[in-house]
Design a protein around this motif. Structure first.
Motif, PDB file in Angstrom:
ATOM      1  N   PHE A  95       0.805  -1.273  -0.054  1.00  0.00           N
ATOM      2  CA  PHE A  95      -0.063  -0.224   0.037  1.00  0.00           C
ATOM      3  C   PHE A  95       0.789   1.249   0.004  1.00  0.00           C
ATOM      4  CE2 PHE A  95      -3.489  -2.696   1.240  1.00  0.00           C
ATOM      5  CZ  PHE A  95      -4.457  -2.198   0.530  1.00  0.00           C
ATOM      6  N   ALA A  96       0.529   2.161  -0.880  1.00  0.00           N
ATOM      7  CA  ALA A  96       1.395   3.710  -0.805  1.00  0.00           C
ATOM      8  C   ALA A  96       1.153   4.183   0.454  1.00  0.00           C
ATOM      9  CB  ALA A  96       0.897   4.331  -1.860  1.00  0.00           C
ATOM     10  N   ARG A  97       0.050   4.065   1.091  1.00  0.00           N
ATOM     11  CA  ARG A  97      -0.404   4.515   2.454  1.00  0.00           C
ATOM     12  C   ARG A  97       0.363   3.700   3.361  1.00  0.00           C
ATOM     13  NH1 ARG A  97      -5.730   4.438   6.249  1.00  0.00           N
ATOM     14  NH2 ARG A  97      -4.942   6.108   7.710  1.00  0.00           N
ATOM     15  N   GLN A  98       1.828   4.353   3.893  1.00  0.00           N
ATOM     16  CA  GLN A  98       2.508   3.371   4.780  1.00  0.00           C
ATOM     17  C   GLN A  98       3.725   4.365   5.247  1.00  0.00           C
ATOM     18  OE1 GLN A  98       5.755   0.597   3.722  1.00  0.00           O
ATOM     19  NE2 GLN A  98       4.223   0.145   1.973  1.00  0.00           N
ATOM     20  N   PRO A  99       4.318   4.102   6.287  1.00  0.00           N
ATOM     21  CA  PRO A  99       5.356   5.040   6.756  1.00  0.00           C
ATOM     22  C   PRO A  99       6.606   4.658   5.828  1.00  0.00           C
ATOM     23  CG  PRO A  99       4.291   3.994   8.545  1.00  0.00           C
ATOM     24  CD  PRO A  99       3.770   3.123   7.362  1.00  0.00           C
ATOM     25  N   GLY A 110      11.846   6.500   8.975  1.00  0.00           N
ATOM     26  CA  GLY A 110      12.041   5.969  10.539  1.00  0.00           C
ATOM     27  C   GLY A 110      11.576   4.559  10.856  1.00  0.00           C
ATOM     28  N   PHE A 111      11.700   4.082  12.174  1.00  0.00           N
ATOM     29  CA  PHE A 111      11.542   2.611  12.588  1.00  0.00           C
ATOM     30  C   PHE A 111      10.200   2.050  12.231  1.00  0.00           C
ATOM     31  CE2 PHE A 111       9.740   4.805  16.546  1.00  0.00           C
ATOM     32  CZ  PHE A 111       8.691   4.103  16.634  1.00  0.00           C
ATOM     33  N   SER A 112       9.119   2.913  12.044  1.00  0.00           N
ATOM     34  CA  SER A 112       7.787   2.400  11.777  1.00  0.00           C
ATOM     35  C   SER A 112       7.707   2.026  10.369  1.00  0.00           C
ATOM     36  CB  SER A 112       6.643   3.671  12.176  1.00  0.00           C
ATOM     37  OG  SER A 112       6.907   4.734  11.541  1.00  0.00           O
ATOM     38  N   LYS A 113       8.485   2.286   9.600  1.00  0.00           N
ATOM     39  CA  LYS A 113       8.539   1.835   8.107  1.00  0.00           C
ATOM     40  C   LYS A 113       8.630   0.146   8.083  1.00  0.00           C
ATOM     41  CE  LYS A 113      13.100   2.001   6.246  1.00  0.00           C
ATOM     42  NZ  LYS A 113      13.917   2.651   5.126  1.00  0.00           N
ATOM     43  N   LEU A 114       9.272  -0.513   9.091  1.00  0.00           N
ATOM     44  CA  LEU A 114       9.512  -1.657   9.142  1.00  0.00           C
ATOM     45  C   LEU A 114       8.020  -2.374   9.115  1.00  0.00           C
ATOM     46  CD1 LEU A 114      11.436  -4.322   9.497  1.00  0.00           C
ATOM     47  CD2 LEU A 114      11.587  -4.038  11.893  1.00  0.00           C
ATOM     48  N   TYR A 115       7.028  -1.821   9.817  1.00  0.00           N
ATOM     49  CA  TYR A 115       5.795  -2.461   9.899  1.00  0.00           C
ATOM     50  C   TYR A 115       5.196  -2.358   8.480  1.00  0.00           C
ATOM     51  CZ  TYR A 115       0.743  -3.020  10.777  1.00  0.00           C
ATOM     52  OH  TYR A 115      -0.535  -3.315  10.783  1.00  0.00           O
ATOM     53  N   GLY A 116       5.305  -1.245   7.973  1.00  0.00           N
ATOM     54  CA  GLY A 116       4.751  -0.932   6.694  1.00  0.00           C
ATOM     55  C   GLY A 116       5.409  -1.659   5.589  1.00  0.00           C
ATOM     56  N   ALA A 117       6.563  -2.168   5.745  1.00  0.00           N
ATOM     57  CA  ALA A 117       7.203  -2.969   4.712  1.00  0.00           C
ATOM     58  C   ALA A 117       6.547  -4.444   4.933  1.00  0.00           C
ATOM     59  CB  ALA A 117       8.758  -3.167   4.926  1.00  0.00           C
ATOM     60  N   LEU A 118       6.273  -4.829   6.327  1.00  0.00           N
ATOM     61  CA  LEU A 118       5.910  -6.238   6.010  1.00  0.00           C
ATOM     62  C   LEU A 118       4.332  -6.403   6.034  1.00  0.00           C
ATOM     63  CD1 LEU A 118       7.157  -6.880   9.770  1.00  0.00           C
ATOM     64  CD2 LEU A 118       8.348  -7.658   7.645  1.00  0.00           C
ATOM     65  N   ASN A 119       3.815  -5.328   5.503  1.00  0.00           N
ATOM     66  CA  ASN A 119       2.421  -5.249   5.249  1.00  0.00           C
ATOM     67  C   ASN A 119       2.228  -5.416   3.690  1.00  0.00           C
ATOM     68  OD1 ASN A 119      -0.599  -5.040   5.568  1.00  0.00           O
ATOM     69  ND2 ASN A 119      -0.724  -2.977   5.675  1.00  0.00           N
ATOM     70  N   ILE A 120       2.553  -6.797   3.206  1.00  0.00           N
ATOM     71  CA  ILE A 120       2.376  -6.932   1.907  1.00  0.00           C
ATOM     72  C   ILE A 120       1.140  -7.769   1.473  1.00  0.00           C
ATOM     73  CG2 ILE A 120       3.771  -8.126  -0.237  1.00  0.00           C
ATOM     74  CD1 ILE A 120       5.168  -5.562   1.151  1.00  0.00           C
ATOM     75  N   THR A 121       0.579  -7.242   0.346  1.00  0.00           N
ATOM     76  CA  THR A 121      -0.536  -8.189  -0.295  1.00  0.00           C
ATOM     77  C   THR A 121      -0.297  -8.941  -1.571  1.00  0.00           C
ATOM     78  OG1 THR A 121      -2.201  -6.279   0.336  1.00  0.00           O
ATOM     79  CG2 THR A 121      -2.837  -7.653  -1.412  1.00  0.00           C
ATOM     80  N   ASN A 122      -0.377  -9.862  -1.183  1.00  0.00           N
ATOM     81  CA  ASN A 122      -0.164 -10.822  -2.490  1.00  0.00           C
ATOM     82  C   ASN A 122      -1.407 -11.319  -3.258  1.00  0.00           C
ATOM     83  OD1 ASN A 122       2.575 -11.800  -1.859  1.00  0.00           O
ATOM     84  ND2 ASN A 122       1.780 -12.772  -0.076  1.00  0.00           N
ATOM     85  N   ILE A 123      -1.125 -11.211  -4.542  1.00  0.00           N
ATOM     86  CA  ILE A 123      -2.295 -11.297  -5.507  1.00  0.00           C
ATOM     87  C   ILE A 123      -2.176 -12.736  -6.159  1.00  0.00           C
ATOM     88  CG2 ILE A 123      -3.381 -10.692  -7.637  1.00  0.00           C
ATOM     89  CD1 ILE A 123      -3.705  -8.570  -5.326  1.00  0.00           C
ATOM     90  N   LEU A 164       1.328  -0.577  -5.128  1.00  0.00           N
ATOM     91  CA  LEU A 164       2.362  -0.297  -5.790  1.00  0.00           C
ATOM     92  C   LEU A 164       3.208  -1.852  -5.571  1.00  0.00           C
ATOM     93  CD1 LEU A 164       3.733   3.109  -5.081  1.00  0.00           C
ATOM     94  CD2 LEU A 164       2.081   2.297  -6.597  1.00  0.00           C
ATOM     95  N   PRO A 165       3.695  -2.380  -7.038  1.00  0.00           N
ATOM     96  CA  PRO A 165       4.431  -3.497  -7.057  1.00  0.00           C
ATOM     97  C   PRO A 165       5.392  -3.476  -6.126  1.00  0.00           C
ATOM     98  CG  PRO A 165       3.969  -2.700  -9.342  1.00  0.00           C
ATOM     99  CD  PRO A 165       3.562  -1.700  -8.294  1.00  0.00           C
ATOM    100  N   VAL A 166       5.553  -4.954  -5.567  1.00  0.00           N
ATOM    101  CA  VAL A 166       6.972  -4.638  -4.574  1.00  0.00           C
ATOM    102  C   VAL A 166       8.395  -4.999  -5.568  1.00  0.00           C
ATOM    103  CG1 VAL A 166       8.214  -5.936  -2.846  1.00  0.00           C
ATOM    104  CG2 VAL A 166       5.749  -5.591  -2.582  1.00  0.00           C
ATOM    105  N   SER A 167       9.240  -3.974  -5.768  1.00  0.00           N
ATOM    106  CA  SER A 167      10.457  -4.179  -6.225  1.00  0.00           C
ATOM    107  C   SER A 167      11.289  -5.464  -6.114  1.00  0.00           C
ATOM    108  CB  SER A 167      11.286  -3.026  -6.329  1.00  0.00           C
ATOM    109  OG  SER A 167      11.752  -2.899  -5.347  1.00  0.00           O
ATOM    110  N   GLN A 168      12.041  -6.023  -7.108  1.00  0.00           N
ATOM    111  CA  GLN A 168      12.793  -7.190  -6.903  1.00  0.00           C
ATOM    112  C   GLN A 168      13.750  -6.826  -5.854  1.00  0.00           C
ATOM    113  OE1 GLN A 168      11.787 -10.159  -8.292  1.00  0.00           O
ATOM    114  NE2 GLN A 168      13.681 -11.271  -7.253  1.00  0.00           N
TER     115      GLN A 168
END
Length: 614
Positions: A400-404, A407-420, A473-477
């Motif tokens: 989601f483009a809506r995420q931190p 800073g440290f909270s971007k770790l949570y956003g990075a783990l919030n991945i959606t698989n299609i 947005l697609p997760v980059s390689q």
């Protein structure tokens, strides 16, 4: 010839009259208004007491309240029922008050929607800009100004944490991470920024402006927007009598946070009765021949409720801050969620028909999104015989483009991945729901929630997937590789540290029995390994406190601990290098010391890579 003309005229006239009459007696979904209350009661009864604690539902038709019904409990333990006088948190429905205020000022010529907002802000107020492109009020309305999301300093447990709006925005300081206009990412910060502009242009705190120019005008005496309800102490008292609930499937429990307070309060702090909120809705749908009391001229209302942002596939998305849902009828509205309350405010200006759902249930879905579908009907494309792009290319991972992003909270956003996941032709799974392609690059959920996903393709590849309030947005390689390496690094470091410490402890016990003294190298290694445990425990405590609404200022101690860890690692590694030169070590000892240093260095790299230092 005259007879033929007369017959055609009569047929057309009565056909149009029949359609008009049908619209008057039936909802867009085809339910006769005479049966509507029973149908709503029947629908709500499936969920009250099982997935939802309590609710108020209002339906507005032709400028009047058609039904106002209460369900369930405001306090389950004490069997206190929800009544029409029960107050609920609006959540993000509050944002509509910001956009109505902005349009009032636009009508008065005090601001331009297309003007760079820095014109209306103190010099240098926006300090974390990545792009030189102007940021307009329309960007704030469309949530595409480019701001990252912030999980910190949105909710507080104590009213004492609340500061004036401008000070709160200085505390939050969201960074701009996308070019204005390019990506939609729902932003509480952007809405609060728009409210601060209202403050600067009017010389009033935003809550005072709303009370004077909206609540008073509409006689909304049972609503408060101040973050601690100082503008309406009666509402504060009523709010204390209502509990929010979590859970589902009949296992409902009181929220551990009896009250939360919203620092950026224009984004979601309003509390009031549903009848009061209905007054705001009727002001947005004045009956024919009447002027909305919110504006000097209905042209401003019409402008506000006209589509101003579209999906890339051309479908309407946003009308000056009002989200446009896809149903059988054209609708506008906004949903809201707080720590323990959910709401939805949705209306069709063409049908002069609106519904408001307010519940004391966290992330409530069945009523908030099921009732609008019951009322307005599911969306179906005008042309159902269009060629559909092959869905196989849509499979993959998205964030989601809506995420931190900082800073440290971007770790949570990075783990919030959606698989299609593609399950069959023109069908895919996302968020645990199956979606079917009903028009080119438009997918509709099959679970009855009327949820939609919009695909943006570039040379056959997905550029982004759009939900109503945020793009994905697609997760980059490279991002996938970095996350994989991060997992491997932290796994190695933790396992190596624990195993080596256990071995060292056993050896230390044996050496004491043999009266063998420990060398300085072993002591420095032991300190290094023990230090490796600190950032792991520190991170767990940091995120636990952050998710429990601890202010960022109170979390800085955890960041200082990480800085201290970096210093300890540097000292230990230098000491080990010095000791290696002084004494003779075996090949096995050298490998072990080297691996101990590597385990610490990997943690250091992760601290910098994931920005766990701010």
């Amino acid at each position: 010839m005259r007879k033929i003309f007369l017959m055609v005229f009569v047929l057309v006239f009565f056909s149009v009259s029949a359609v008009s009459a049908n619209e008057d007696v039936m909802t867009p979904s085809g339910i006769p208004y005479t049966e509507l209350k029973d149908r709503v009661d029947e629908y709500v009864s499936k969920y009250i007491g099982t997935t939802t604690a309590g609710a108020n539902v209002v339906i507005v038709k032709d400028g009047e309240i058609f039904m106002n019904t209460s369900y369930g409990y405001a306090d389950i333990e004490n069997q206190i029922k929800v009544t029409p006088d029960t107050v609920f948190d609006w959540g993000s429905v509050t944002k509509l008050l910001v956009w109505a205020s902005v349009m009032q000022l636009e009508e008065q010529g005090k601001l331009e929607l297309t003007e760079d907002i820095r014109t209306y802000l103190p010099d240098g107020f926006l300090i974390k800009l990545q792009y030189n492109a102007p940021i307009t009020m329309l960007n704030l309305m469309h949530h595409n100004a480019g701001w990252e999301d912030r999980y910190l300093d949105l909710f507080y447990k104590s009213a004492n944490e609340i500061k004036p709006l401008e000070e709160m925005l200085h505390i939050v300081k969201s960074s701009q991470v996308h070019e204005p206009g390019s990506i939609v990412a729902y932003s509480n910060y952007g809405v609060a920024l728009a409210a601060m502009i209202v403050e600067h242009l009017t010389g009033q705190p935003f809550y005072e402006y709303v009370n004077e120019h909206i609540f008073s005008i509409l006689n909304m005496k049972d609503t408060s927007i101040h973050p601690t309800q100082q503008d309406n102490l009666n509402i504060a008292t009523k709010r204390d009598a209502v509990f929010g609930y979590h859970g589902s499937e009949g296992e409902l429990s009181i929220s551990k946070n009896e009250r939360i307070y919203i620092g950026m309060y224009p984004a979601g702090s309003a509390i009031g009765t549903i009848a009061d909120l209905a007054k705001f809705m009727t002001a947005l749908m004045p009956i024919d021949g009447e002027n909305s009391p919110l504006f000097q001229n209905n042209r401003t209302l019409e402008e506000m409720l006209t589509t101003s942002d579209f999906y890339d596939n051309g479908l309407p998305r946003n009308a000056h801050g009002f989200w446009e849902g896809l149903y059988a009828a054209d609708v506008l509205g906004h949903a809201g969620n707080t720590d323990s309350f959910s709401s939805n405010f949705i209306f069709s200006k063409d049908n002069k028909l609106g519904v408001i759902i307010m519940t004391n249930q966290k992330n409530e879905v069945a009523l908030s999104y099921g009732l609008p579908t019951l009322l307005y009907g599911e969306y179906s494309p005008a042309n159902e015989n269009q060629a559909m792009p092959h869905v196989q290319k849509h499979e993959g991972s998205y964030y989601f483009a809506r995420q931190p992003y900082k800073g440290f909270s971007k770790l949570y956003g990075a783990l919030n991945i959606t698989n299609i996941e593609i399950t069959e032709p023109n069908r895919m799974n996302a968020f645990g729901v199956t979606y079917e392609q009903i028009a080119p690059s438009l997918y509709q959920s099959t679970d009855g929630s009327n949820d939609h996903l919009h695909m943006t393709l570039n040379n056959g590849q997905i550029e982004k997937i759009s939900t109503l309030t945020s793009d994905m947005l697609p997760v980059s390689q490279s991002s996938k590789i970095f996350k994989l390496l991060s997992i491997l690094a932290v796994t190695f470091s933790i396992l190596y540290t624990v195993i080596t410490l256990v071995i060292s402890l056993i050896q230390s016990i044996n050496n004491r029995k043999k009266t063998v003294q420990s060398t300085p190298s072993k002591k420095w290694e032991a300190i290094l390994l023990l230090a490796n445990i600190v950032p792991v425990i520190n991170l767990i405590i940091l995120f636990y406190r952050a998710f429990n609404y601890t202010p960022y200022a109170a979390l800085r101690i955890h960041l200082w601990i990480n800085y201290a860890y970096l210093g300890i690692v540097a000292v230990c590694i230098v000491a080990l290098l010095v000791e290696w030169r002084k004494i003779t070590t075996t090949r096995g000892q050298k490998i072990r010391y080297a691996l101990s240093c590597v385990s610490a260095i990997l943690i250091v790299i992760l601290i910098f890579g994931w920005e766990l230092y701010y």
